[in-house]
Design an enzyme around this catalytic site. Structure first.
Site, PDB file in Angstrom:
ATOM      1  N   ILE A 281      -1.947   0.036  -3.918  1.00  2.00           N
ATOM      2  CA  ILE A 281      -3.405   0.018  -3.819  1.00  2.00           C
ATOM      3  C   ILE A 281      -3.836   0.430  -2.406  1.00  2.00           C
ATOM      4  CG2 ILE A 281      -3.649  -1.733  -5.607  1.00  2.00           C
ATOM      5  CD1 ILE A 281      -4.106  -3.809  -3.384  1.00  2.00           C
TER       6      ILE A 281
ATOM      7  N   HIS B   9       0.802  -1.217   0.000  1.00  2.00           N
ATOM      8  CA  HIS B   9       0.000   0.000   0.000  1.00  2.00           C
ATOM      9  C   HIS B   9       0.839   1.274   0.000  1.00  2.00           C
ATOM     10  CE1 HIS B   9      -3.286  -2.714   0.732  1.00  2.00           C
ATOM     11  NE2 HIS B   9      -2.684  -3.173   1.818  1.00  2.00           N
TER      12      HIS B   9
END
Length: 289
Positions: free
Chosen positions: A211, A196
């Site tokens: 993401i 992330h």
């Protein structure tokens, strides 16, 4: 080597204690994008300003948890192939804005879908207030073990989530904008998976950029549902369940489609608007009327 079903089912977990502060409560809300559109909006300020602070019930998913728990080699799970498939939350009491809580874990069941299809693991976590002993929340985490099918377990009997109504349009549609730096803020609530935040790790996993955490856009949907169905009173939320169906990228616009079922019960779905991709499905929200 296949996973050891009997060993996993009988695994005993030590309870986890977690002390959190009002700052953590505000940081969690900021990680959901609360206040990003209008930092003077009173409906947002109550989650990010200590003057009359209120905790969002979805914050429970970040407390007294161990994000890398199933990565322990003792489980025999191919953790690199694991996906967070579903999340459930049952709220028993409002979450304090600060305090010490205890999380108790159990593995409920593992379903074998076959060597080429993986396995599905169901886990429950109960969150208790350490000061009072009160049960605050019960959470269910469903993990898709893509690399661990074929261990010889049962394949049928897994719970079936409720589909959203297919015969009519949604009763409400709420648009949420995700800030581009949202994953960098949300990770500070405890999930430091580099998928992330690190472009190189994201590329190895097959994504063109990092993401957003699934539990982040889960919390965003919960915030929208509280505002729309609960009169912006988080104490009215009783249940929030969803299935993650596709990744979200920071900066995307999300649309939460809501169907009123009746009697404090609603179904929902979340769509990444620009790509017209369903990112959460089979959503269920129960609330106090």
């Amino acid at each position: 080597m296949p996973i050891d079903y009997a060993k996993l089912k009988s695994m005993q977990f030590e309870p986890l204690r977690h002390t959190y502060t009002r700052r953590d409560t505000m940081l969690y809300a900021l990680g959901l994008g609360v206040g990003a559109d209008d930092p003077t909006d009173a409906s947002d300020l109550k989650y990010v300003y200590e003057k009359a602070l209120v905790a969002l019930p979805m914050q429970a998913v970040t407390l007294a948890t161990a994000p890398m728990l199933l990565a322990d080699p003792a489980f025999g799970i191919n953790y690199k192939m694991l996906l967070h498939a579903e999340q459930t939350l049952t709220v028993h009491k409002p979450l304090p804005t600060e305090g010490t809580v205890q999380g108790e874990f159990s593995i409920d069941e593992i379903y074998d879908k076959g060597k080429a299809k993986g396995a599905i693991l169901y886990m429950t976590r109960k969150l208790f207030d350490s000061a009072t002993g009160d049960l605050l929340a019960t959470m269910g985490n469903v993990a898709f073990l893509r690399g661990d099918g074929g261990f010889g377990g049962k394949s049928e009997g897994a719970p079936k989530p409720r589909a959203v109504p297919a015969d009519r349009s949604a009763d409400h549609s709420i648009t949420i904008k995700s800030p581009r730096n949202q994953a960098l803020i949300y990770r500070l609530s405890g999930d430091y998976n580099p998928l992330h935040s690190d472009p190189e790790i994201a590329a190895i996993a097959g994504f063109n950029r990092p993401i957003l955490h699934g539990l982040c856009h889960y919390g965003m949907a919960g915030r929208a549902l509280i505002k729309t169905l609960c009169g912006d009173d988080p104490s009215r939320l009783l249940q929030l369940d969803t299935r993650f169906t596709s990744p979200v990228y920071p900066g995307e616009t999300l649309r939460v489609d809501v169907w009123n079922i009746g009697g404090g019960d609603a179904s929902f779905r979340v769509v990444a608007s620009e790509r017209n991709v369903i990112v959460q499905d089979f959503g269920r929200c129960e609330y106090r009327n």
